[in-house]
Every structure is written in structure tokens, then in C-alpha cells.
Scaffold this active site. Sequence first.
Site, PDB file in Angstrom:
ATOM      1  N   CYS A   1       0.816  -1.209   0.000  1.00 17.29           N
ATOM      2  CA  CYS A   1       0.000   0.000   0.000  1.00 17.29           C
ATOM      3  C   CYS A   1       0.852   1.262   0.000  1.00 17.29           C
ATOM      4  O   CYS A   1       2.012   1.243   0.414  1.00 17.29           O
ATOM      5  CB  CYS A   1      -0.856   0.020   1.259  1.00 17.29           C
TER       6      CYS A   1
ATOM      7  N   ARG B   1       4.992   0.396  -6.206  1.00 15.03           N
ATOM      8  CA  ARG B   1       4.997  -0.452  -5.013  1.00 15.03           C
ATOM      9  C   ARG B   1       4.036  -1.635  -5.150  1.00 15.03           C
ATOM     10  O   ARG B   1       4.093  -2.562  -4.355  1.00 15.03           O
ATOM     11  CB  ARG B   1       4.602   0.389  -3.793  1.00 15.03           C
TER      12      ARG B   1
ATOM     13  N   TRP C   1      -3.010  -2.691  -1.470  1.00 10.03           N
ATOM     14  CA  TRP C   1      -2.568  -4.035  -1.863  1.00 10.03           C
ATOM     15  C   TRP C   1      -3.269  -4.972  -0.891  1.00 10.03           C
ATOM     16  O   TRP C   1      -2.947  -4.991   0.298  1.00 10.03           O
ATOM     17  CB  TRP C   1      -1.041  -4.099  -1.734  1.00 10.03           C
TER      18      TRP C   1
ATOM     19  N   ASN D   1      -1.607   1.774   5.837  1.00  7.33           N
ATOM     20  CA  ASN D   1      -0.696   0.735   5.327  1.00  7.33           C
ATOM     21  C   ASN D   1      -0.423  -0.229   6.473  1.00  7.33           C
ATOM     22  O   ASN D   1      -0.273   0.208   7.613  1.00  7.33           O
ATOM     23  CB  ASN D   1       0.650   1.334   4.911  1.00  7.33           C
ATOM     24  N   GLY D   2      -0.288  -1.508   6.158  1.00  2.00           N
ATOM     25  CA  GLY D   2       0.063  -2.472   7.209  1.00  2.00           C
ATOM     26  C   GLY D   2      -1.131  -3.317   7.603  1.00  2.00           C
ATOM     27  O   GLY D   2      -2.114  -3.424   6.868  1.00  2.00           O
TER      28      GLY D   2
ATOM     29  N   GLU E   1      19.020 -15.914  -8.640  1.00  2.00           N
ATOM     30  CA  GLU E   1      18.575 -14.569  -8.966  1.00  2.00           C
ATOM     31  C   GLU E   1      17.979 -14.526 -10.381  1.00  2.00           C
ATOM     32  O   GLU E   1      16.936 -13.895 -10.606  1.00  2.00           O
ATOM     33  CB  GLU E   1      19.748 -13.577  -8.812  1.00  2.00           C
TER      34      GLU E   1
ATOM     35  N   LYS F   1      14.077 -13.500 -11.266  1.00  2.00           N
ATOM     36  CA  LYS F   1      13.765 -12.396 -12.179  1.00  2.00           C
ATOM     37  C   LYS F   1      12.813 -12.869 -13.262  1.00  2.00           C
ATOM     38  O   LYS F   1      11.827 -12.216 -13.565  1.00  2.00           O
ATOM     39  CB  LYS F   1      15.078 -11.907 -12.791  1.00  2.00           C
TER      40      LYS F   1
ATOM     41  N   GLU G   1       9.202 -13.725 -11.811  1.00  2.00           N
ATOM     42  CA  GLU G   1       8.389 -12.653 -11.235  1.00  2.00           C
ATOM     43  C   GLU G   1       7.827 -11.700 -12.281  1.00  2.00           C
ATOM     44  O   GLU G   1       6.759 -11.138 -12.090  1.00  2.00           O
ATOM     45  CB  GLU G   1       9.135 -11.880 -10.141  1.00  2.00           C
TER      46      GLU G   1
ATOM     47  N   HIS H   1      19.796 -35.581  -8.347  1.00  5.55           N
ATOM     48  CA  HIS H   1      19.145 -36.105  -7.146  1.00  5.55           C
ATOM     49  C   HIS H   1      17.633 -35.921  -7.197  1.00  5.55           C
ATOM     50  O   HIS H   1      16.969 -35.973  -6.162  1.00  5.55           O
ATOM     51  CB  HIS H   1      19.748 -35.447  -5.904  1.00  5.55           C
TER      52      HIS H   1
ATOM     53  N   LYS I   1       6.648  -3.597  -4.323  1.00  4.90           N
ATOM     54  CA  LYS I   1       8.055  -3.216  -4.301  1.00  4.90           C
ATOM     55  C   LYS I   1       8.654  -3.354  -2.909  1.00  4.90           C
ATOM     56  O   LYS I   1       9.732  -3.863  -2.728  1.00  4.90           O
ATOM     57  CB  LYS I   1       8.205  -1.781  -4.814  1.00  4.90           C
TER      58      LYS I   1
HETATM   59  C1  F6R Z   1      12.749  -9.196  -6.582  1.00  5.32           C
HETATM   60  C2  F6R Z   1      12.667  -8.229  -5.512  1.00  5.32           C
HETATM   61  C3  F6R Z   1      12.356  -8.727  -4.144  1.00  5.32           C
HETATM   62  C4  F6R Z   1      13.117  -7.905  -3.085  1.00  5.32           C
HETATM   63  C5  F6R Z   1      12.676  -8.318  -1.682  1.00  5.32           C
HETATM   64  C6  F6R Z   1      13.456  -7.584  -0.617  1.00  5.32           C
HETATM   65  O1  F6R Z   1      13.128  -8.602  -7.788  1.00  5.32           O
HETATM   66  O2  F6R Z   1      12.820  -7.058  -5.712  1.00  5.32           O
HETATM   67  O3  F6R Z   1      12.620 -10.084  -4.014  1.00  5.32           O
HETATM   68  O4  F6R Z   1      14.487  -8.121  -3.258  1.00  5.32           O
HETATM   69  O5  F6R Z   1      11.312  -8.068  -1.530  1.00  5.32           O
HETATM   70  O6  F6R Z   1      13.269  -6.214  -0.724  1.00  5.32           O
HETATM   71  P1  F6R Z   1      14.268  -5.205  -0.035  1.00  5.32           P
HETATM   72  O7  F6R Z   1      15.596  -5.350  -0.707  1.00  5.32           O
HETATM   73  O8  F6R Z   1      13.657  -3.861  -0.244  1.00  5.32           O
HETATM   74  O9  F6R Z   1      14.347  -5.597   1.408  1.00  5.32           O
END
Ligand code: F6R
Length: 608
Positions: free
Chosen positions: A2, A27, A74, A100-101, A481, A485, A488, A504, A603
Site C-alpha cells: 500500500c 509499489r 494491496w 498501510n500495514g 537470482e 527475475k 516474477e 538427485h 516493491k
Molecule cells: C525481486 C525483488 C524482491 C526484493 C525483496 C526484498 O526482484 O525485488 O525479491 O528483493 O522483496 O526487498 P528489499 O531489498 O527492499 O528488502
Amino acid sequence: MCGIVGYVGDRTALPFLIDGLKKLEYRGYDSAGVAMVDGNSALVEKCEGRIQALEERLLHNHIEGKVGIGHTRWATHGKPSDTNAHPHTDCAGEIAVVHNGIIENYARIREFLQKRGHVFRSETDTEVMPHLIEHYYEGNLEKAVQRAAKDLHGSYAMAVVSTKEPDKIVAVRNLSPLIVGLGQGENYLASDIPALLNHTRETIVLEDGEMAVITRDSVRVLSLSGEEREKNTFFVPWDPVQAERGGYPHFMLKEIHEQPGALSETLRGRLSPDGRVVLTEMTMTEAEALAINRVFLVACGTAFHAGMVGKYFIERIVGIPAEVDLASEFRYRNPVITPGSLLVVVSQSGETADTLAALREGKARGCRVIAITNVVGSSVAREADDVIYTWAGPEIAVASTKAYTTQVEALSLLALYIAQMRGHMDIYQLNEYVMHLRMLPRKAQETLERCAPVQELARELAAHDDVFFIGRGVDYASALEGQLKLKEISYIHAEAYAAGELKHGTLALITENVPVIALATQKEVLEKMISNITEVRARGARVIIITADGLEGLDEYSSSIIRVPDTHPLLMPVLTAIPQQLLAYYAAVYRGCDVDKPRNLAKSVTVE
Ligand code: F6R
């Protein structure tokens, strides 16, 4: 997650609210709304969907007011819908709240209020807030909000407006960020800096348990017991232009291309001419550095993958055992923390709830804490003993790119710095690392320039439902990683494995034409990697190899090969991230996905 915005001033609040909400779109959200105070009622417009849908509603139902709050939701409690969207109001429609929260005890409060005649319209936890404030209101909004806040359990940031006191916003922060922006004849509120950047860079960052009373000409900060607090003004170092797309079709593509600059900014002033690492911001003494006997690296998602690379830095460069933990697991697994344990938390936003909770857990158990974060003044930055900033600039796309590569770089700086303090490395080894670091931004640029063929490979990947990634050592972290990417943003199912682990179990999934992306940059395990590549090829996999200059003999095992420039083996994750980010980006574009705002994701994850 949010987002909250607020405006108090001489102009109509709506343009700021809409602009601010758009800046918070990144976000992640599923509905949006605004409330403005005008005369006797709080005028609310809200709807499920994008801000554009809200704007269309506002064309038909134009509302105005010089004090207003806005929200992107959200969904947590109750599905995305017009009714569940914020703001929520009290029974009389006089008090409007955005939040938010999560309010953990909302069910009990709701029952309490219902028994007293309050009528609820939504399924949300948030709706208890305006009703609770209404319940406590006795002619002073500030006091009613304070009283209500004391009843609320959970993590929240809230902003409240009321027709009874139409000249102000009252806002409370508890475990969810809130920033007050300071203007001339107007003041602002936001849950995240980009919403403010077009208007001001002078801010006041609220701490947990603080309340702000914001009017056109003043900002008062108080504790929840009502004591006035002196607050410093904090100047945001980001330039508003950095938070714009700048001609790129998506923020993600822009941010991928910003990596050479971000890497170089993160190194600025941190490498001395005589080849040493200089971290003037660190307060850790030599004695404290010598006392470290174990390092915990704790983070979530992409930052966790950076932490995995960090484990290699700490073990290989400093020679201390290191463990890497998901923040959501760390605090509940009762880790064995002994004197001399160092906790390193890694977080782009510095506000991730799990990471913050892990930091607090570590501190409570006596760990010294170092934070690696991209947001100056964020919660982890303020609560850690030391902070190493990644100077990547604002990262707007939900998928993390430049934050990741700069986190890896910052972790290498930290390891070198500790090794230097402990006298663990001879000057020649140190100088060699430093030389590789100096060349990293240029090599990132060269990697980008070599990535033209990636677009075509991505077109092929886009047609598949499953993709596998394999690697050994730091290449395994890179593979994790890469798969995150891809899945997502393109929604292609992807999995990463330590290459030796396939046989395995997972080898059963490798069939004719299944794409396997093999990271093979580590000379010391190259032969083993080739064996693993051969295993998947024997099952018909279509292998794309990502390797480095100077590693020969791989061409015959691949359908396609991408080469990054040579660098120190431990720094390879910085370079191999780039083609993987572009693969994910173009695959998502070919599949018509909303690249910057992937479904269901946010985000900055400020709830546990
Ligand atoms: C993936 C991504 C998330 C963040 C994770 C941690 O592309 O961005 O997996 O890495 O939510 O977020 P931060 O770094 O803000 O703690």
C-alpha cells in the site's frame, strides 16, 4: 504494498494526491482512492483497479478540497474491490482514514464497536480505525487518534482527515514508514520518498510511535502520549529526474542500463589510490572487527541472493564462517548467536518488515548490526549500528536490478574492509580485488553492449512454460537470482539448482527442448559444470550458457552462449546478472506482461 499520500495547503489537494499515487504505483496495488475535506463531509472517491480508473471516476464525480489523503491498496484483508479500497470513513462520513500495514486485533475491535452501534461496510481491518477514532472523538482529533492508536496492535501507518478539524492531517507511524514533506505554504505526507520528489526534498522522517499533526503552515511531531518531539529535517539525496522513465519503455529497462553508473557511484570515494577500501561511515573499531567470529547475512528475495554471494566474500576474503538466512526464517529459527556474531542485513528499501524484524531480533540478542541499503534514512539504516549505502538511486521497477548488483558490490567492500582491519589479507591480494572492483562499472557497461543477442533468446524463452537455471558456487546464487527475475515478471515457471544437485531428483523434469540456463564462470569447477551440462543435454535440453571471457571449451556444449568480460570470480554475479535481467525483461515484454508492476507483487514488502 500500500501507499499513502497527503496534502495540506492553499491549492486543491487532488493534483498532488494523484501525482503522488502515480509515483507510488511501482509499489504494487490493486485499488486506489482519495478523500478530501470540504465543508461538512469527507468526500471520498475510490475504486478497484489502476489509478487511471480512479481518475476516470473523478471526471464524473469531481471532488475538491485543500486538505486530502490518498491511497493505493494491496489487498490483505478482503479482496480487491471498490468497497474495500481506502479511504474508509466512520458512520457519520466525517472522518476518513488511509492505512498501510495490518491491524492484528481488528476483529475484536470491530466486535466492540459493532456492539456500540457502529456499522461496517467493508471486509478490511482498516475500517476499524475511523470508527475507533469516532468512538474516542471528544472535540480533539489529535487526542482521539492517540487514544485509538493505543488500542491498535500490528504494523501500521495511518493518515486521518476530519471535517470537524478541516485544516489538518493527523498521521501515525508504527512499523510502517511515513515521511512528512515540507513545502512553502503547503506540507505533504507520503509513505515513500518518490511521491514527494516533484514537490520537495526537505522532509521529516517519522519514527515508530510518533504522530504528526500537519497543517498548511506547521508540522508538529508528538509521541503517542502527547509529548512534543524535536525533529531534524532530512534532505533527500535523490534527484526527481532519477525517478522518471527518461525515454525508456519501462523503469526496469532503464534501471538495468543504469547499472554501470550505480556501480560506480557505490564505489565513489571508497577505494583509495593505494588500493585499499575506505568506508568512512563505519564506526566499527579494529577491536570490534577482530572480535567477529561469525557473520549472519539476512535478507529477502533478491537481496537474499546478494547475501548468498556475501557469504562467499566473508568466508573467502575474511576467513570467518558465514551463514545466510531468509529474514522470515531467521527470527523464528532461534539462531545460535554468541558474542562476536555480526549481523549484516541487506535491503534495497530498508523497510522490508521481515528484514527489519530480523535486525531487531539480532540486536536484542546482542549482535552488532551492519545494514546495506539503498534508502537513506530508511528504518534499517536508522536502527543498524553501521550503514553502507548502495548509491543506486531510486529503484522504481518492482523487479530489483541495480539494487542487486550494487548490493553485491557493497558486500564485497564490507568483506574487504573487515579483512583489512583484521590484517587478514596481504596488500597484494587486497590490491588485486580493488583493481577488479575499479574496473567493474566499465565491465558492466561492456556486458550491456554485448547483450544484443539476448533479445532473440528471450523471444524463444517466452514460448516455454518451464525454464531451469543451474550453477555452482557463486554461480548458483546467480542462477537463483536469474530464475526469480524470470518468473516474477514473465510468469514463466523457473527453477534454479546447484548444478550438482539435478541428478538427485530434478533431472526427471529435463526433457526434449526444455531450456536450461547454465552459469559457468567459475574456473575451479568448470569441468564439473561441463559434466552437469552434458547431463541435461543428454536428456534433450536446450542449453544457454552464460560464461566469461577466457573460459574455453564450452561452445560445443551449448545451443547459445553469452560471454561477459572477465573479472574476479567472486564478482562474476554482478556481470552475469545483466544478461539474465535482460532475458527476463524481454521474455516478459514478448508475453505482454506488465513488466514494472508484476501481478500480486509489491516493491517494498512492509507486512510480514
Ligand atoms: C525481486 C525483488 C524482491 C526484493 C525483496 C526484498 O526482484 O525485488 O525479491 O528483493 O522483496 O526487498 P528489499 O531489498 O527492499 O528488502
